[in-house]
Design an enzyme around this catalytic site. Sequence first.
Site, PDB file in Angstrom:
ATOM      1  N   HIS A 150       0.834  -1.208   0.000  1.00 53.16           N
ATOM      2  CA  HIS A 150       0.000   0.000   0.000  1.00 53.16           C
ATOM      3  C   HIS A 150       0.867   1.256   0.000  1.00 53.16           C
ATOM      4  O   HIS A 150       0.577   2.220  -0.717  1.00 53.16           O
ATOM      5  CB  HIS A 150      -0.918   0.022   1.217  1.00 53.16           C
ATOM      6  CG  HIS A 150      -1.575   1.350   1.423  1.00 53.16           C
ATOM      7  ND1 HIS A 150      -2.653   1.774   0.676  1.00 53.16           N
ATOM      8  CD2 HIS A 150      -1.270   2.379   2.273  1.00 53.16           C
ATOM      9  CE1 HIS A 150      -2.992   2.995   1.059  1.00 53.16           C
ATOM     10  NE2 HIS A 150      -2.171   3.385   2.022  1.00 53.16           N
ATOM     11  N   GLU A 151       1.909   1.250   0.801  1.00 53.77           N
ATOM     12  CA  GLU A 151       2.771   2.428   0.890  1.00 53.77           C
ATOM     13  C   GLU A 151       3.471   2.735  -0.430  1.00 53.77           C
ATOM     14  O   GLU A 151       3.860   3.879  -0.674  1.00 53.77           O
ATOM     15  CB  GLU A 151       3.828   2.226   1.989  1.00 53.77           C
ATOM     16  CG  GLU A 151       3.285   2.058   3.385  1.00 53.77           C
ATOM     17  CD  GLU A 151       2.577   3.293   3.904  1.00 53.77           C
ATOM     18  OE1 GLU A 151       2.845   4.395   3.389  1.00 53.77           O
ATOM     19  OE2 GLU A 151       1.749   3.158   4.813  1.00 53.77           O
TER      20      GLU A 151
END
Length: 334
Positions: A150-151
Site C-alpha cells: 500500500h505504501e
Amino acid sequence: MKATTTAVALLVAAAAMAAQVVAEQCGSQAGGALCPNCLCCSSYGWCGSTSDYCGDGCQSQCDGCGGGGGGGGGGGGGGGGGGGAVEAVVSKELFEQLLLHRNDAACPARGFYTYDALVTAAAAFPDFAATGDDEARKREVAAFLGQTSHETTGGWATAPDGPYSWGYCFKEEIGATASYCVPSAEWPCAPDKKYFGRGPIQLSYNYNYGPAGEAIGEDLLNNPELVASDPVVSFKTALWFWMTPQSPKPSCHDVITGQWTPSSGDIAAGRVPGYGVITNIINGGLECGFGPDDRVANRIGFYQRYCDVLGIGYGSNLDCYDQRPFNSGLTAAQ
C-alpha cells in the site's frame, strides 16, 4: 500513500502482462541442477522448503544439505537465521507472483526491490517469518507485504491484474519538498538533508531515520538517500519498523504473530488483535477512527490477495475504522 496519491493516475500500456513464463529451476527439468541455499527440488522442478517441495517426489536435497538445512516448513517459533525463514515461506517465483508488476516500465522503483535483497535484509531480523506455525509465518509475510505494498503502490482500480498486483512500484515519496525534520537533540538533522518517505514502509522524519540507522548499522541521518539507493538497507528499515515496538504501540510483528495482549485502555479504544491494529501502528493518526476509509481498504485488499496466494485465512479485525489512534509517536508514512 505519499506515493499512492501520486500514483493513482498512473496509466501504462498492457505490455507487462501477467503471463510469467518462468523456466523450471532444478532436477530433471533443469538438467539436474541443484537448488540454491540447500532448498529441496520438487517433482515439478521448483525450489522450496515446505512439504510440497521436500515431500513425495522430491528430486534432490530433500533433507537440506547434509542435515540441518532444508526441512519441511512449519514447526514452532524460533529464529530463522540467514534469511532462511523468508525463503521457507516465499520462494523467488512466488515473490515474483505476489509483487507482479513492481518492475513495470511505468514504476519508478523498477529493478530496485529484489527477492535477494529481502532475504539478505531479513537475516538481520531472524524472528521475522519465523514465529509460530507455518500459517502464522505466512500470515506475517502477507501482512508485511500488504502494508508495504500500500505504501508503495502504483495501482489503480482498472489496472491490469487488479490494483493489488502493483505493490512496490515506488521507492520514495514523489514531489517531496519539506525536510521532514523535527528538532531533536537525540536525532539531529544533518544540514541540507531531507527525511521524506523512502523504502517499503516510506520511512519518514529524522526521529525514525536515526534509530533505524542505529539499529541496522548505517548513518541514515547523514545519508538518508541510502534508503532509496541500497535495496538491502531499504528492506532493513522496513523490517526494523515492523519488528520494533514504539511505546505505547506494540510492534507489528507481535500483533500479527499473536504475541500482543491489548491493555484495558487498548480494548476501550477498540484496538484488538488483528491486521487493523497494524494499520493503526503505521498511520492511525490519519486513517483510523474515522469510519470507512479507502486507504485502509487498500491495505486490506493487498493483504487479502497475498493471503489468497499463500493459501491462508485472513484472521479477524482487519480494519481500524472504529479504533482510536495510538498516541502520537512513530509515524512511518503519511
